[in-house]
Design a protein around this motif. Sequence first.
Motif, PDB file in Angstrom:
ATOM      1  N   ARG A 125       0.848  -1.186   0.000  1.00  0.00           N
ATOM      2  CA  ARG A 125       0.000   0.000   0.000  1.00  0.00           C
ATOM      3  C   ARG A 125       0.887   1.240   0.000  1.00  0.00           C
ATOM      4  N   THR A 126       0.546   2.196  -0.852  1.00  0.00           N
ATOM      5  CA  THR A 126       1.414   3.371  -0.957  1.00  0.00           C
ATOM      6  C   THR A 126       0.639   4.680  -0.982  1.00  0.00           C
ATOM      7  N   ASN A 127       1.145   5.631  -0.240  1.00  0.00           N
ATOM      8  CA  ASN A 127       0.699   7.022  -0.310  1.00  0.00           C
ATOM      9  C   ASN A 127       1.883   7.882  -0.722  1.00  0.00           C
ATOM     10  N   ASN A 128       2.789   7.266  -1.484  1.00  0.00           N
ATOM     11  CA  ASN A 128       4.042   7.907  -1.877  1.00  0.00           C
ATOM     12  C   ASN A 128       4.390   7.444  -3.285  1.00  0.00           C
ATOM     13  N   TRP A 129       5.640   7.553  -3.661  1.00  0.00           N
ATOM     14  CA  TRP A 129       6.103   7.099  -4.976  1.00  0.00           C
ATOM     15  C   TRP A 129       7.591   6.801  -4.879  1.00  0.00           C
ATOM     16  N   GLY A 130       8.176   6.382  -5.991  1.00  0.00           N
ATOM     17  CA  GLY A 130       9.599   6.063  -5.987  1.00  0.00           C
ATOM     18  C   GLY A 130       9.904   4.618  -5.680  1.00  0.00           C
ATOM     19  N   GLU A 131       8.874   3.747  -5.735  1.00  0.00           N
ATOM     20  CA  GLU A 131       9.122   2.333  -5.479  1.00  0.00           C
ATOM     21  C   GLU A 131       9.848   1.678  -6.657  1.00  0.00           C
ATOM     22  N   PRO A 132      10.676   0.668  -6.373  1.00  0.00           N
ATOM     23  CA  PRO A 132      11.219  -0.153  -7.465  1.00  0.00           C
ATOM     24  C   PRO A 132      10.071  -0.952  -8.075  1.00  0.00           C
ATOM     25  N   PRO A 133      10.264  -1.608  -9.216  1.00  0.00           N
ATOM     26  CA  PRO A 133       9.180  -2.382  -9.835  1.00  0.00           C
ATOM     27  C   PRO A 133       8.642  -3.458  -8.895  1.00  0.00           C
ATOM     28  N   VAL A 134       7.350  -3.359  -8.558  1.00  0.00           N
ATOM     29  CA  VAL A 134       6.711  -4.304  -7.634  1.00  0.00           C
ATOM     30  C   VAL A 134       5.789  -5.217  -8.438  1.00  0.00           C
ATOM     31  N   HIS A 135       6.095  -6.515  -8.459  1.00  0.00           N
ATOM     32  CA  HIS A 135       5.343  -7.481  -9.263  1.00  0.00           C
ATOM     33  C   HIS A 135       4.535  -8.395  -8.343  1.00  0.00           C
ATOM     34  N   ILE A 136       3.426  -7.874  -7.836  1.00  0.00           N
ATOM     35  CA  ILE A 136       2.549  -8.652  -6.974  1.00  0.00           C
ATOM     36  C   ILE A 136       1.097  -8.416  -7.395  1.00  0.00           C
ATOM     37  N   LYS A 137       0.180  -9.179  -6.843  1.00  0.00           N
ATOM     38  CA  LYS A 137      -1.237  -9.035  -7.213  1.00  0.00           C
ATOM     39  C   LYS A 137      -1.874  -7.812  -6.557  1.00  0.00           C
ATOM     40  N   LYS A 182       1.280 -17.069   5.802  1.00  0.00           N
ATOM     41  CA  LYS A 182       2.370 -16.098   5.882  1.00  0.00           C
ATOM     42  C   LYS A 182       1.974 -14.838   5.115  1.00  0.00           C
ATOM     43  N   VAL A 183       2.077 -13.686   5.809  1.00  0.00           N
ATOM     44  CA  VAL A 183       1.601 -12.432   5.220  1.00  0.00           C
ATOM     45  C   VAL A 183       2.649 -11.337   5.413  1.00  0.00           C
ATOM     46  N   LEU A 184       2.916 -10.616   4.350  1.00  0.00           N
ATOM     47  CA  LEU A 184       3.749  -9.401   4.420  1.00  0.00           C
ATOM     48  C   LEU A 184       2.924  -8.231   3.918  1.00  0.00           C
ATOM     49  N   ILE A 185       2.797  -7.199   4.741  1.00  0.00           N
ATOM     50  CA  ILE A 185       2.135  -5.964   4.348  1.00  0.00           C
ATOM     51  C   ILE A 185       3.189  -4.867   4.314  1.00  0.00           C
ATOM     52  N   VAL A 186       3.311  -4.156   3.193  1.00  0.00           N
ATOM     53  CA  VAL A 186       4.229  -3.018   3.091  1.00  0.00           C
ATOM     54  C   VAL A 186       3.405  -1.743   2.998  1.00  0.00           C
ATOM     55  N   LEU A 187       3.666  -0.805   3.892  1.00  0.00           N
ATOM     56  CA  LEU A 187       2.988   0.492   3.884  1.00  0.00           C
ATOM     57  C   LEU A 187       4.033   1.565   3.591  1.00  0.00           C
ATOM     58  N   HIS A 188       3.900   2.218   2.435  1.00  0.00           N
ATOM     59  CA  HIS A 188       4.868   3.248   2.043  1.00  0.00           C
ATOM     60  C   HIS A 188       4.267   4.622   2.325  1.00  0.00           C
ATOM     61  N   ALA A 189       4.705   5.230   3.430  1.00  0.00           N
ATOM     62  CA  ALA A 189       4.147   6.502   3.901  1.00  0.00           C
ATOM     63  C   ALA A 189       4.882   7.700   3.313  1.00  0.00           C
ATOM     64  N   SER A 190       4.328   8.904   3.568  1.00  0.00           N
ATOM     65  CA  SER A 190       4.957  10.137   3.073  1.00  0.00           C
ATOM     66  C   SER A 190       4.998  11.224   4.146  1.00  0.00           C
ATOM     67  N   THR A 191       4.812  10.854   5.404  1.00  0.00           N
ATOM     68  CA  THR A 191       4.501  11.808   6.474  1.00  0.00           C
ATOM     69  C   THR A 191       5.489  12.955   6.651  1.00  0.00           C
ATOM     70  N   SER A 192       6.779  12.696   6.619  1.00  0.00           N
ATOM     71  CA  SER A 192       7.741  13.750   6.984  1.00  0.00           C
ATOM     72  C   SER A 192       8.432  14.394   5.786  1.00  0.00           C
ATOM     73  N   HIS A 193       7.855  14.243   4.604  1.00  0.00           N
ATOM     74  CA  HIS A 193       8.464  14.847   3.410  1.00  0.00           C
ATOM     75  C   HIS A 193       8.188  16.350   3.369  1.00  0.00           C
ATOM     76  N   GLY A 194       9.238  17.125   3.138  1.00  0.00           N
ATOM     77  CA  GLY A 194       9.106  18.585   3.031  1.00  0.00           C
ATOM     78  C   GLY A 194       8.810  19.009   1.613  1.00  0.00           C
ATOM     79  N   PRO A 195       8.684  20.316   1.379  1.00  0.00           N
ATOM     80  CA  PRO A 195       8.928  21.372   2.372  1.00  0.00           C
ATOM     81  C   PRO A 195       7.702  21.705   3.223  1.00  0.00           C
ATOM     82  N   THR A 196       6.532  21.177   2.863  1.00  0.00           N
ATOM     83  CA  THR A 196       5.301  21.562   3.574  1.00  0.00           C
ATOM     84  C   THR A 196       5.015  20.583   4.713  1.00  0.00           C
ATOM     85  N   TYR A 197       5.885  20.561   5.697  1.00  0.00           N
ATOM     86  CA  TYR A 197       5.727  19.643   6.823  1.00  0.00           C
ATOM     87  C   TYR A 197       4.390  19.860   7.544  1.00  0.00           C
ATOM     88  N   SER A 198       3.979  21.113   7.660  1.00  0.00           N
ATOM     89  CA  SER A 198       2.766  21.430   8.422  1.00  0.00           C
ATOM     90  C   SER A 198       1.490  20.925   7.760  1.00  0.00           C
TER      91      SER A 198
END
Length: 511
Positions: A307-319, A357-373
């Motif tokens: 799951r992603t709310n960001n970008w810049g991931e390498p090629p992800v080949h999953i369902k 067996k389960v792996l969940i990846v969460l790709h967040a964007s919380t502390s990316h600037g410049p608009t931290y607020s």
Amino acid sequence: MFTLKTLKSNIKITHFVAILSVLNFLFFHFPFFKFVFNNLDYQSFSGITIIISLIILMLVLNAFMFYLFFSISSYFGKFLLTLFFIINSISVYFVNTYGVILDESMIGNVLNTKFEESSSFVSVKLFVYLIFFGIVPSIFIIKAKIIAVPWKNFLKTISLTLLFLLTIIFANASNWLWIDKNSKTLGGLAMPWSYSVNISLFYAHQYQKNQKEIILPNATIKDNQKSVVVLVIGESARSQNFSLYGYDKNTNPLLSKIPNVVHLNATSCATYTTAGVKGIVSHSDSGDLYEILPNYLFRNNVEVVWRTNNWGEPPVHIKDFQDRAFLAPNCEGEGCNYDELLLTGLKEQIQSSKKNKVLIVLHASTSHGPTYSKKYPPQFETFKPVCNSVELGKCSQKELINAYDNTIVYTDYILSKIITDLKELKDYKSSMIFVSDHGESLGEKNLYMHGLPLSIAPKEQYEIPFIVWTSEGSKKVKSVKSVTQYHVFHSVLNFLNIESPIYDENKNLFQ
């Protein structure tokens, strides 16, 4: 000095390119020479020699290249130089405002930035740079009436200029070591070659990297115990602002009270998102395009969700690759505008899995600037006042750090919610791993954000949080002094009890 009269009269090509070279030098190379003066003894003979030689080389080499462009075609030359001045004006704004260097890694960062993020950098100062350093010179370039030279004169000019450049270069043979040592930074500040050369290098290397990934040896699931790992990839989080790591402001009020939460000293393998994320999901730092963790586990019969709310991931080949557009329709509440979106139906999705067996990846964007607020809901504005400007240098250090610290408080909340959800999965042995892609500069040494070459980056850009939680009755974390992002791959294999020929016990965090 040219005037409006110059625009209406004919001008020799040699004079024209000389004027453009001088303008390019004056408008766009203050950061270049600031670096030079800060990194050599400018009062020594060798220092003076280097400075004078760099000025001459820059003026002559740029004039030489501009001359070649216009000799090919006046229209081609005007198009290219107009483009250069406009891009230069934007580039030098970011160099002056955020202290970035336009090397290949930063170009990759720029090219992987989506409009949503890039629009947050827009400011009045940016338009001032664009108009005065980009558009105004472009009008001069477009309107100028250039007198071409005979072929004979062209060859003579080219030959003499090349001879002069070679003479200057070899006369500085004793200074080559200093120039070579600092070549990456110097090249990243020389306009327009910083971005034009590095864009070419970036795409050439991307082509090599995007060849078919190298498949890793098959893995074996060793038991039927239900196990889940939630890997949270943080964005621009630096460890020194986490109270878990000794920070004097309480930025981790929730995690600090949860049993079995362990924080480890860690460093990132890069200072920009694409390389940092790739490092987190890679088994080693070989540099080759090996199969990454989610692809590897998915191929070996593990339930994998990214799951992603960001970008810049390498090629992800999953369902199950789920972005904001996929998650938003089922999300309710104010948190859906922030990284809480990633938690939508998370517990339910784990419970519905037909695999043990389960792996969940969460790709967040919380502390990316410049608009931290703008990266956290209003109720998480714990520290005040905060910086609301995209021109971070205009804010006080206190305002900037307060805004950033609030993103860490929000991260603390999100991680605590994940742990709460996992605790309710009584049938599963659970682990939550939080690791950031890289750190962040907040005005220290007049640097902002991230992306400096790792070899010269300050510790703020590569010292990152690495936080692990495990459920009661499951594996515990080893006592280790320091870790890297490459520990994630092997630790996930170990926690899920997956055997693999590429497993490295030295990079496993669990007992």
